[in-house]
Motif scaffolding. Structure first.
Motif, PDB file in Angstrom:
ATOM      1  N   ALA A  62       2.516  17.938  -1.661  1.00  0.00           N
ATOM      2  CA  ALA A  62       1.533  17.224  -0.846  1.00  0.00           C
ATOM      3  C   ALA A  62       1.912  15.751  -0.663  1.00  0.00           C
ATOM      4  N   ALA A  63       2.505  15.152  -1.688  1.00  0.00           N
ATOM      5  CA  ALA A  63       2.853  13.730  -1.637  1.00  0.00           C
ATOM      6  C   ALA A  63       4.285  13.487  -1.182  1.00  0.00           C
ATOM      7  N   HIS A  64       5.030  14.557  -0.893  1.00  0.00           N
ATOM      8  CA  HIS A  64       6.443  14.448  -0.508  1.00  0.00           C
ATOM      9  C   HIS A  64       7.246  13.718  -1.581  1.00  0.00           C
ATOM     10  N   LYS A  65       7.014  14.112  -2.833  1.00  0.00           N
ATOM     11  CA  LYS A  65       7.710  13.520  -3.971  1.00  0.00           C
ATOM     12  C   LYS A  65       8.212  14.639  -4.869  1.00  0.00           C
ATOM     13  N   THR A  66       8.946  14.260  -5.900  1.00  0.00           N
ATOM     14  CA  THR A  66       9.391  15.247  -6.874  1.00  0.00           C
ATOM     15  C   THR A  66       8.335  15.349  -7.979  1.00  0.00           C
ATOM     16  N   PRO A  67       8.310  16.471  -8.696  1.00  0.00           N
ATOM     17  CA  PRO A  67       7.376  16.568  -9.829  1.00  0.00           C
ATOM     18  C   PRO A  67       7.601  15.453 -10.856  1.00  0.00           C
ATOM     19  N   ALA A  68       8.849  15.046 -11.044  1.00  0.00           N
ATOM     20  CA  ALA A  68       9.137  13.954 -11.979  1.00  0.00           C
ATOM     21  C   ALA A  68       8.482  12.653 -11.531  1.00  0.00           C
ATOM     22  N   GLU A  69       8.469  12.390 -10.229  1.00  0.00           N
ATOM     23  CA  GLU A  69       7.810  11.182  -9.722  1.00  0.00           C
ATOM     24  C   GLU A  69       6.304  11.259  -9.945  1.00  0.00           C
ATOM     25  N   ILE A  70       5.721  12.430  -9.760  1.00  0.00           N
ATOM     26  CA  ILE A  70       4.281  12.605  -9.991  1.00  0.00           C
ATOM     27  C   ILE A  70       3.956  12.347 -11.456  1.00  0.00           C
ATOM     28  N   ILE A  71       4.747  12.916 -12.368  1.00  0.00           N
ATOM     29  CA  ILE A  71       4.521  12.702 -13.796  1.00  0.00           C
ATOM     30  C   ILE A  71       4.679  11.223 -14.139  1.00  0.00           C
ATOM     31  N   GLY A  72       5.706  10.585 -13.585  1.00  0.00           N
ATOM     32  CA  GLY A  72       5.911   9.152 -13.841  1.00  0.00           C
ATOM     33  C   GLY A  72       4.729   8.315 -13.399  1.00  0.00           C
ATOM     34  N   GLU A  73       4.175   8.628 -12.230  1.00  0.00           N
ATOM     35  CA  GLU A  73       3.002   7.900 -11.746  1.00  0.00           C
ATOM     36  C   GLU A  73       1.796   8.124 -12.648  1.00  0.00           C
ATOM     37  N   MET A  74       1.622   9.358 -13.118  1.00  0.00           N
ATOM     38  CA  MET A  74       0.497   9.655 -14.006  1.00  0.00           C
ATOM     39  C   MET A  74       0.622   8.876 -15.317  1.00  0.00           C
ATOM     40  N   VAL A  75       1.838   8.816 -15.848  1.00  0.00           N
ATOM     41  CA  VAL A  75       2.073   8.081 -17.087  1.00  0.00           C
ATOM     42  C   VAL A  75       1.820   6.587 -16.878  1.00  0.00           C
ATOM     43  N   GLN A  76       2.319   6.044 -15.763  1.00  0.00           N
ATOM     44  CA  GLN A  76       2.086   4.621 -15.478  1.00  0.00           C
ATOM     45  C   GLN A  76       0.607   4.303 -15.352  1.00  0.00           C
ATOM     46  N   GLU A  77      -0.153   5.199 -14.717  1.00  0.00           N
ATOM     47  CA  GLU A  77      -1.600   4.993 -14.585  1.00  0.00           C
ATOM     48  C   GLU A  77      -2.276   4.984 -15.949  1.00  0.00           C
ATOM     49  N   ARG A  78      -1.872   5.916 -16.813  1.00  0.00           N
ATOM     50  CA  ARG A  78      -2.465   5.976 -18.161  1.00  0.00           C
ATOM     51  C   ARG A  78      -2.119   4.730 -18.971  1.00  0.00           C
ATOM     52  N   ILE A  79      -0.888   4.257 -18.833  1.00  0.00           N
ATOM     53  CA  ILE A  79      -0.479   3.044 -19.558  1.00  0.00           C
ATOM     54  C   ILE A  79      -1.275   1.846 -19.062  1.00  0.00           C
ATOM     55  N   ALA A  80      -1.430   1.732 -17.738  1.00  0.00           N
ATOM     56  CA  ALA A  80      -2.193   0.623 -17.160  1.00  0.00           C
ATOM     57  C   ALA A  80      -3.654   0.688 -17.569  1.00  0.00           C
ATOM     58  N   ALA A  81      -4.204   1.885 -17.635  1.00  0.00           N
ATOM     59  CA  ALA A  81      -5.611   2.032 -18.015  1.00  0.00           C
ATOM     60  C   ALA A  81      -5.860   1.695 -19.476  1.00  0.00           C
ATOM     61  N   SER A  82      -4.874   1.907 -20.330  1.00  0.00           N
ATOM     62  CA  SER A  82      -5.058   1.643 -21.754  1.00  0.00           C
ATOM     63  C   SER A  82      -4.789   0.185 -22.122  1.00  0.00           C
ATOM     64  N   SER A  83      -4.244  -0.579 -21.193  1.00  0.00           N
ATOM     65  CA  SER A  83      -3.926  -1.998 -21.487  1.00  0.00           C
ATOM     66  C   SER A  83      -5.131  -2.875 -21.346  1.00  0.00           C
TER      67      SER A  83
END
Length: 83
Positions: A62-83
């Motif tokens: 749906a996002a025209h990305k790789t699954p690795a990019e989706i996982i990376g974005e999810m991890v970055q969001e979680r890191i930003a939310a916990s800071s």
């Protein structure tokens, strides 16, 4: 393997005429980026259940990305939310 219809040929022609691969010097082209992505993907692997794999694949398509990019974005969001 069945041959394509005239409409299918026209759609493919239009797709590749309007969306040409963009080659670039020093590994910035389409094929070099794809090779690097595959190499990075094989560097580490994890096991996920089929539901998670299907979800990641659906989100990536749906996002025209790789699954690795989706996982990376999810991890970055979680890191930003916990800071």
């Amino acid at each position: 393997m069945p041959d394509l219809t005239e409409e299918e040929y026209d759609r493919l022609d239009e797709k590749w005429t309007k969306n040409l691969p963009k080659p670039g010097p020093n590994g910035t082209g389409f094929f070099a980026q794809r090779k690097a992505a595959l190499a990075a993907q094989s560097a580490r692997s994890i096991t996920v259940d089929s539901f998670t794999a299907d979800y990641l694949l659906t989100m990536a398509i749906a996002a025209h990305k790789t699954p690795a990019e989706i996982i990376g974005e999810m991890v970055q969001e979680r890191i930003a939310a916990s800071s």
